[in-house]
Design an enzyme around this catalytic site. Structure first.
Site, PDB file in Angstrom:
ATOM      1  N   GLU A   4      29.704  40.806  43.635  1.00  0.00           N
ATOM      2  CA  GLU A   4      30.841  41.261  42.825  1.00  0.00           C
ATOM      3  C   GLU A   4      30.473  41.240  41.340  1.00  0.00           C
ATOM      4  O   GLU A   4      30.442  40.188  40.714  1.00  0.00           O
ATOM      5  CB  GLU A   4      32.036  40.349  43.060  1.00  0.00           C
ATOM      6  CG  GLU A   4      32.393  40.098  44.511  1.00  0.00           C
ATOM      7  CD  GLU A   4      33.220  38.832  44.679  1.00  0.00           C
ATOM      8  OE1 GLU A   4      34.181  38.642  43.892  1.00  0.00           O
ATOM      9  OE2 GLU A   4      32.903  38.030  45.565  1.00  0.00           O
TER      10      GLU A   4
ATOM     11  N   HIS B 128      35.320  44.421  45.581  1.00  0.00           N
ATOM     12  CA  HIS B 128      34.979  43.287  46.449  1.00  0.00           C
ATOM     13  C   HIS B 128      34.371  43.776  47.768  1.00  0.00           C
ATOM     14  O   HIS B 128      34.771  43.348  48.853  1.00  0.00           O
ATOM     15  CB  HIS B 128      36.234  42.454  46.694  1.00  0.00           C
ATOM     16  CG  HIS B 128      35.968  41.014  46.980  1.00  0.00           C
ATOM     17  ND1 HIS B 128      35.223  40.602  48.073  1.00  0.00           N
ATOM     18  CD2 HIS B 128      36.331  39.881  46.318  1.00  0.00           C
ATOM     19  CE1 HIS B 128      35.169  39.280  48.077  1.00  0.00           C
ATOM     20  NE2 HIS B 128      35.826  38.821  47.021  1.00  0.00           N
TER      21      HIS B 128
ATOM     22  N   ASP C 286      29.306  30.843  46.767  1.00  0.00           N
ATOM     23  CA  ASP C 286      30.474  31.497  46.181  1.00  0.00           C
ATOM     24  C   ASP C 286      30.421  31.168  44.700  1.00  0.00           C
ATOM     25  O   ASP C 286      31.214  30.384  44.185  1.00  0.00           O
ATOM     26  CB  ASP C 286      31.775  31.005  46.825  1.00  0.00           C
ATOM     27  CG  ASP C 286      32.974  31.867  46.423  1.00  0.00           C
ATOM     28  OD1 ASP C 286      32.787  32.810  45.634  1.00  0.00           O
ATOM     29  OD2 ASP C 286      34.097  31.590  46.900  1.00  0.00           O
TER      30      ASP C 286
ATOM     31  N   ARG D  29      38.874  33.511  39.664  1.00  0.00           N
ATOM     32  CA  ARG D  29      39.833  32.421  39.483  1.00  0.00           C
ATOM     33  C   ARG D  29      40.207  32.175  38.026  1.00  0.00           C
ATOM     34  O   ARG D  29      39.391  32.334  37.131  1.00  0.00           O
ATOM     35  CB  ARG D  29      39.258  31.131  40.092  1.00  0.00           C
ATOM     36  CG  ARG D  29      39.095  31.215  41.600  1.00  0.00           C
ATOM     37  CD  ARG D  29      38.254  30.069  42.155  1.00  0.00           C
ATOM     38  NE  ARG D  29      38.193  30.165  43.616  1.00  0.00           N
ATOM     39  CZ  ARG D  29      37.318  30.916  44.287  1.00  0.00           C
ATOM     40  NH1 ARG D  29      36.409  31.633  43.626  1.00  0.00           N
ATOM     41  NH2 ARG D  29      37.327  30.950  45.603  1.00  0.00           N
TER      42      ARG D  29
ATOM     43  N   HIS E  20      42.254  36.359  42.093  1.00  0.00           N
ATOM     44  CA  HIS E  20      42.338  37.806  42.336  1.00  0.00           C
ATOM     45  C   HIS E  20      43.726  38.390  42.071  1.00  0.00           C
ATOM     46  O   HIS E  20      44.200  39.269  42.801  1.00  0.00           O
ATOM     47  CB  HIS E  20      41.923  38.137  43.774  1.00  0.00           C
ATOM     48  CG  HIS E  20      40.490  37.896  44.084  1.00  0.00           C
ATOM     49  ND1 HIS E  20      39.494  37.961  43.142  1.00  0.00           N
ATOM     50  CD2 HIS E  20      39.866  37.606  45.279  1.00  0.00           C
ATOM     51  CE1 HIS E  20      38.315  37.716  43.715  1.00  0.00           C
ATOM     52  NE2 HIS E  20      38.521  37.488  45.001  1.00  0.00           N
TER      53      HIS E  20
END
Length: 303
Positions: free
Chosen positions: A270, A134, A204, A39, A64
């Site tokens: 990631e 990803h 996340d 982000r 992304h």
């Protein structure tokens, strides 16, 4: 496909039956997002005194590379010896980013059950770049990954606001549900009454890799399947790792065997730079200038 403890080959990554399902899929499964993975707050950043505006596609933020990011483009491809190489040319101004950018993803599969990815990029104008793959893992091949054990080589993480933009200073994971310094079940604390876990309906979050040095491979994470006996070690030259526990997989395209995926059926690990780095001067820089070559590596080693 890699062997389990009995030597039986099985699928360990989320993937789709229909190639076209990879275009604009919500999970961004197995793809390279860009030009900036993760982000950027409010879709804005300033570089060398110029403000750039990017598409907003994740709440109030840019995610992304936007809806037409690298993950939703067709890359050129070729076989090179025992490797597969993909190339994408991103034009100046694409998704609001400055500079013509050439990106190459070079994948090599080793006889030791390791997959190596080397990412390189060059630009003709100053720009910002953050690249990762990803991929989503389920080392048992099916079912929830909440019983998988995860260990992170990370004693600090980046707290965020409720739109998942880092607030600034990293914090110690010790004494919080964010702590994976010692291996634990992914689901052990996922329902804890803790802001970060409420914001994303699970993990996340970005972790800073302990001992990370530019250009040097460092272990970022280890993952163990609950039933299969499979073990994955993830090594990288990148400074951080985003852990995403597949919190929104419901309704995504069906898998290669026709199966439906559900929330928490896979975990993404990631390796990347920190989210919102262009707006956070204290984070490792993601600025790439003409004459420089970005080069980062990720290795997924299975046993």
């Amino acid at each position: 496909m890699v062997p389990d403890k009995a030597g039986k080959l099985g699928e360990v990554v989320l993937g789709y039956a229909n190639a076209m399902d990879y275009m604009a899929d919500g999970p961004c499964a197995g793809k390279i997002p860009g030009r900036y993975a993760n982000r950027i707050a409010k879709g804005k950043f300033t570089l060398d005194g110029v403000e750039y505006n990017l598409p907003i596609n994740n709440g109030p933020n840019h995610l992304h590379g936007g809806p037409k990011g690298f993950q939703n483009q067709v890359w050129e491809s070729r076989v090179v010896d025992n490797a597969v190489e993909f190339m994408y040319f991103s034009e100046d101004g694409e998704a609001g980013f400055p500079g013509n950018l050439k990106v190459v993803a070079h994948y090599t599969w080793g006889e030791d059950n390791s997959l190596k990815l080397v990412l390189t990029a060059e630009t003709d104008k100053p720009t910002v770049v953050n690249l990762t793959n990803h991929v989503y893992f389920n080392l048992d091949g099916e079912g929830s990954v909440l019983d998988h054990k995860l260990e992170l080589n990370a004693s600090q993480w980046l707290p965020t606001d409720n739109t998942l933009i880092p607030l600034g200073e990293p914090e110690d994971v010790a004494g919080t549900p964010m702590d994976f310094v010692e291996a634990k079940r992914i689901g052990q604390d996922i329902n804890a009454d803790f802001p970060a876990l409420k914001y994303g309906k699970g993990y996340d979050n970005c972790y800073l890799i302990d001992g990370a040095m530019p250009g040097q491979l460092t272990t970022a994470a280890e993952l163990w399947g609950a039933k299969s006996g499979r073990h994955l070690e993830v090594l990288t030259t990148q400074p951080a790792v985003q852990v995403y526990t597949g919190n929104w997989l419901n309704g995504c395209p069906k898998g290669r065997l026709g199966q439906e995926y559900h929330d928490y059926d896979a975990v993404a690990i990631e390796c990347q730079h920190c989210p919102d780095s262009p707006n956070q001067p204290a984070f490792p820089s993601t600025v790439l200038r003409p004459g420089e070559v970005l080069e980062e590596a990720i290795i997924w080693a299975f046993d």
